[in-house]
Scaffold this motif. Structure first.
Motif, mmCIF file in Angstrom:
data_model
loop_
_atom_site.group_PDB
_atom_site.id
_atom_site.type_symbol
_atom_site.label_atom_id
_atom_site.label_comp_id
_atom_site.label_asym_id
_atom_site.label_seq_id
_atom_site.Cartn_x
_atom_site.Cartn_y
_atom_site.Cartn_z
ATOM 1 N N PRO A 55 -54.098 -21.651 18.261
ATOM 2 C CA PRO A 55 -53.460 -22.928 18.677
ATOM 3 C C PRO A 55 -54.564 -24.227 17.802
ATOM 4 C CG PRO A 55 -54.506 -21.942 20.468
ATOM 5 C CD PRO A 55 -54.559 -21.118 19.544
ATOM 6 N N THR A 56 -55.659 -23.794 17.872
ATOM 7 C CA THR A 56 -56.746 -24.947 17.446
ATOM 8 C C THR A 56 -56.374 -25.095 15.746
ATOM 9 O OG1 THR A 56 -58.359 -24.570 19.142
ATOM 10 C CG2 THR A 56 -58.979 -25.841 17.083
ATOM 11 N N ALA A 57 -56.347 -24.072 15.229
ATOM 12 C CA ALA A 57 -56.222 -23.808 13.620
ATOM 13 C C ALA A 57 -54.915 -24.499 13.451
ATOM 14 C CB ALA A 57 -56.180 -22.489 13.140
ATOM 15 N N SER A 58 -53.643 -24.152 14.302
ATOM 16 C CA SER A 58 -52.467 -24.686 13.851
ATOM 17 C C SER A 58 -52.246 -26.176 14.096
ATOM 18 C CB SER A 58 -51.539 -24.039 14.795
ATOM 19 O OG SER A 58 -51.366 -22.644 14.646
ATOM 20 N N LEU A 59 -53.280 -26.597 15.081
ATOM 21 C CA LEU A 59 -52.983 -28.109 15.314
ATOM 22 C C LEU A 59 -53.630 -28.797 14.417
ATOM 23 C CD1 LEU A 59 -53.657 -28.222 19.112
ATOM 24 C CD2 LEU A 59 -51.623 -28.756 18.204
ATOM 25 N N LEU A 60 -54.863 -28.243 13.866
ATOM 26 C CA LEU A 60 -55.625 -28.783 12.822
ATOM 27 C C LEU A 60 -54.728 -28.964 11.522
ATOM 28 C CD1 LEU A 60 -58.270 -30.073 11.847
ATOM 29 C CD2 LEU A 60 -58.939 -27.709 11.322
ATOM 30 N N ALA A 61 -54.154 -27.744 11.185
ATOM 31 C CA ALA A 61 -53.417 -27.876 10.127
ATOM 32 C C ALA A 61 -52.096 -28.913 10.343
ATOM 33 C CB ALA A 61 -52.629 -26.508 9.819
ATOM 34 N N ALA A 62 -51.508 -28.853 11.346
ATOM 35 C CA ALA A 62 -50.358 -29.969 11.911
ATOM 36 C C ALA A 62 -50.917 -31.153 11.621
ATOM 37 C CB ALA A 62 -49.612 -29.593 12.941
ATOM 38 N N ALA A 63 -52.301 -31.642 11.939
ATOM 39 C CA ALA A 63 -52.833 -32.851 11.897
ATOM 40 C C ALA A 63 -53.055 -33.230 10.396
ATOM 41 C CB ALA A 63 -53.937 -33.044 12.785
ATOM 42 N N LEU A 104 -49.461 -27.214 21.555
ATOM 43 C CA LEU A 104 -50.178 -27.892 22.658
ATOM 44 C C LEU A 104 -49.723 -27.127 24.002
ATOM 45 C CD1 LEU A 104 -49.725 -31.696 21.695
ATOM 46 C CD2 LEU A 104 -51.981 -30.360 22.044
ATOM 47 N N ARG A 105 -48.385 -26.699 24.066
ATOM 48 C CA ARG A 105 -47.815 -25.983 25.336
ATOM 49 C C ARG A 105 -48.736 -24.755 25.400
ATOM 50 N NH1 ARG A 105 -42.806 -27.910 23.823
ATOM 51 N NH2 ARG A 105 -42.491 -26.230 22.635
ATOM 52 N N GLY A 152 -43.984 -18.663 19.251
ATOM 53 C CA GLY A 152 -45.303 -18.933 19.943
ATOM 54 C C GLY A 152 -45.313 -18.605 21.077
ATOM 55 N N SER A 153 -44.424 -17.977 21.668
ATOM 56 C CA SER A 153 -44.400 -17.622 23.065
ATOM 57 C C SER A 153 -44.830 -16.201 23.353
ATOM 58 C CB SER A 153 -43.242 -17.985 23.911
ATOM 59 O OG SER A 153 -42.201 -17.219 23.510
ATOM 60 N N ALA A 154 -45.543 -15.373 22.300
ATOM 61 C CA ALA A 154 -45.635 -14.272 22.488
ATOM 62 C C ALA A 154 -46.566 -13.778 23.833
ATOM 63 C CB ALA A 154 -46.403 -13.660 21.418
ATOM 64 N N GLY A 155 -47.344 -14.754 24.465
ATOM 65 C CA GLY A 155 -48.148 -14.640 25.497
ATOM 66 C C GLY A 155 -49.723 -14.480 25.059
#
Length: 503
Positions: A304-312, A332-333, A464-467
């Motif tokens: 999620p950090t990499a995804s958020l960084l890419a989205a940012a 973020l969820r 993204g909800s695979a757990g």
């Protein structure tokens, strides 16, 4: 150990002193008793012998064997005795009371035949000195003014001069006749018996007692040395095992034999070593789990950090801004859920998780979970019996939510939830219609960050909800806090069974 006695030496010295002091004291007490008994026997023999001697002397004085009483008594004692003796012809005191010993150099009177005057004392050749004889208080033997020719023990006096190894016995053996210097005055016979034989016998007894005591002490010390060696061996073995255990050898153990205190010590040491090895093994496994946990957390946070960084980064460009915005909320969820699960796991590991039980109908709790699930139309609920129990509603809600979410995400529709009340518990059964849990994962499915094979996922959840692999681990820990059990079976789909005690 230099300059100090070891355990074996201390035990031996203790036993040695314990034996030595009573042995010496007992020997001395025995010596005194034997010495007293020997002297008592000696006194009895002396008294009996002296009675016979003085009776003979009294008969000689009465029969006037010699010209005067002094010589008659001397003659009788000379043929009967081998001890030191003396005969005294007493002299009346000038005041008419009592008698004294005349000067031995006093010359014969004018009417005294010089040939019959041998002096006032006659002494045999012996070990007694003149000073000792002259120091004898003759008044101790002048007990009666009646001088019978036949003596008995009442007429004898026995004294033991202070500081002198002699027994002195004497008696009045007659009166001086008309031919004596002092007619009518008593004649006293005295015998001196050395106590040296008694001392020699007592000394021999003392030596024997000391030899026996010494032998007893030596044998006792030898036995103590041998026994202390047997005691020291297991202590030395325990010390060596403790050192080995301290250096990290967790296999060090002591042999156990017998049923005494040393065997108890060995058993206790082995139990301690077992517990220590078990504790170290648990700590090692816990550290390994912690390292794996940290690695898994790092891995989970990286996505999620990499995804958020890419989205940012994409938000900086107008052309990609819209598509990037749709990626931020799911990540973020996911990050918030992971963070909350990690905090919950941390509280459980620290023992800070608390349960606040209250009466709850688990059927209502299941209905609420299904209503808010990702696919409520794929879940059917059946209720049987009394489904009320004392539970923490928040934690039990989490357990059921994780079980239903796991069935929807990793199983296949339809999912059936059965809530059945039995005598002392409520059973919640969650069954999906998927292929079941792979056999190789059944033993690990409740571990942290364990995920099923991707082929088992049905795709019911959102992207993204695979757990994150923590849901079943958290469910099991919450069940344990409620003293409930959570088990897994394949029938053929995955079936999770939660058994909750009502009280």
């Amino acid at each position: 150990m230099s300059g100090r006695l070891g355990l074996r030496g201390r035990i031996t010295v203790t036993v040695l002193l314990t034996l030595l002091l009573p042995s010496v004291l007992l020997s001395l007490l025995s010596y005194r008793a034997l010495r007293g008994r020997a002297e008592q026997d000696f006194r009895a023999r002396v008294l009996s012998s002296a009675l016979s001697d003085f009776t003979s002397a009294a008969n000689s004085v009465r029969a006037q064997v010699k010209p005067n009483a002094l010589l008659s008594a001397h003659e009788a004692l000379a043929v009967r005795k081998f001890n030191t003796y003396a005969v005294y012809a007493m002299k009346p005191n000038p005041n008419g009371t009592g008698y004294t010993v005349p000067d031995p150099n006093e010359p014969p009177g004018p009417d005294q035949d010089p040939s019959t005057w041998p002096g006032l004392r006659a002494t045999s050749v012996s070990d007694a000195s003149d000073a000792q004889i002259s120091s004898t208080p003759l008044t101790a033997f002048l007990k009666t003014g009646n001088y019978p020719p036949l003596l008995d023990e009442r007429h004898l006096a026995l004294v033991h001069p202070a500081g002198k190894p002699w027994l002195v016995v004497g008696a009045v053996v007659g009166s001086q006749g008309t031919s004596d210097r002092y007619p009518g005055a008593p004649v006293v016979a005295v015998e001196y018996h050395s106590l040296q034989p008694v001392d020699d016998e007592a000394s021999a007894d003392l030596r024997s007692l000391l030899l026996v005591s010494a032998a007893t002490v030596v044998v006792g010390a030898l036995l103590a040395w041998l026994v202390a060696g047997r005691v020291q061996r297991p202590v030395t073995a325990a010390s060596a095992a403790a050192r080995a255990l301290g250096t990290g050898d967790l296999t060090a153990r002591l042999p156990v034999s017998g049923h005494d205190e040393l065997s108890d010590l060995s058993s206790s040491f082995n139990q301690m070593a077992d517990r220590l090895a078990e504790t170290i093994d648990q700590l090692t496994r816990h550290q390994a789990r912690q390292r794996q946990f940290v690695a898994d957390v790092s891995h989970e946070l990286r996505t999620p950090t990499a995804s958020l960084l890419a989205a940012a980064t994409a938000l900086e460009h107008p052309a990609t801004r819209d598509s990037a915005a749709t990626l931020i909320a799911p990540q973020l969820r996911r990050l918030a859920t992971l963070t909350e699960d990690l905090l919950e796991i941390s509280r459980m590991d620290a023992g800070e998780a608390t349960v606040v039980p209250q009466p709850v109908d688990l059927a209502d709790l299941v209905a609420d979970v299904v209503t808010h699930s990702e696919s409520p139309e794929s879940v059917t609920v059946r209720t049987e019996g009394d489904t009320s129990a004392d539970v923490d509603p928040r934690r039990m809600h989490t357990v059921i939510t994780n079980l239903v979410s796991n069935a929807l995400r990793h199983g296949a529709a339809p999912v059936e939830v059965t809530v059945r009340g039995v005598e002392h518990s409520v059973v919640v059964r969650v069954a999906d219609s998927g292929p079941g849990v792979p056999e190789e994962l059944r033993e690990q499915v409740f571990d942290r960050f364990v995920r099923a094979d991707p082929a088992r996922a049905s795709g019911h959840g959102a992207p993204g909800s695979a757990g994150n692999g923590l849901g079943l681990a958290i469910a099991r820990e919450n069940a344990r806090l409620h003293h409930a059990t959570l088990t897994l079976a394949n029938e053929p789909g995955a079936v999770f069974t939660l058994t909750v005690p009502k009280q």
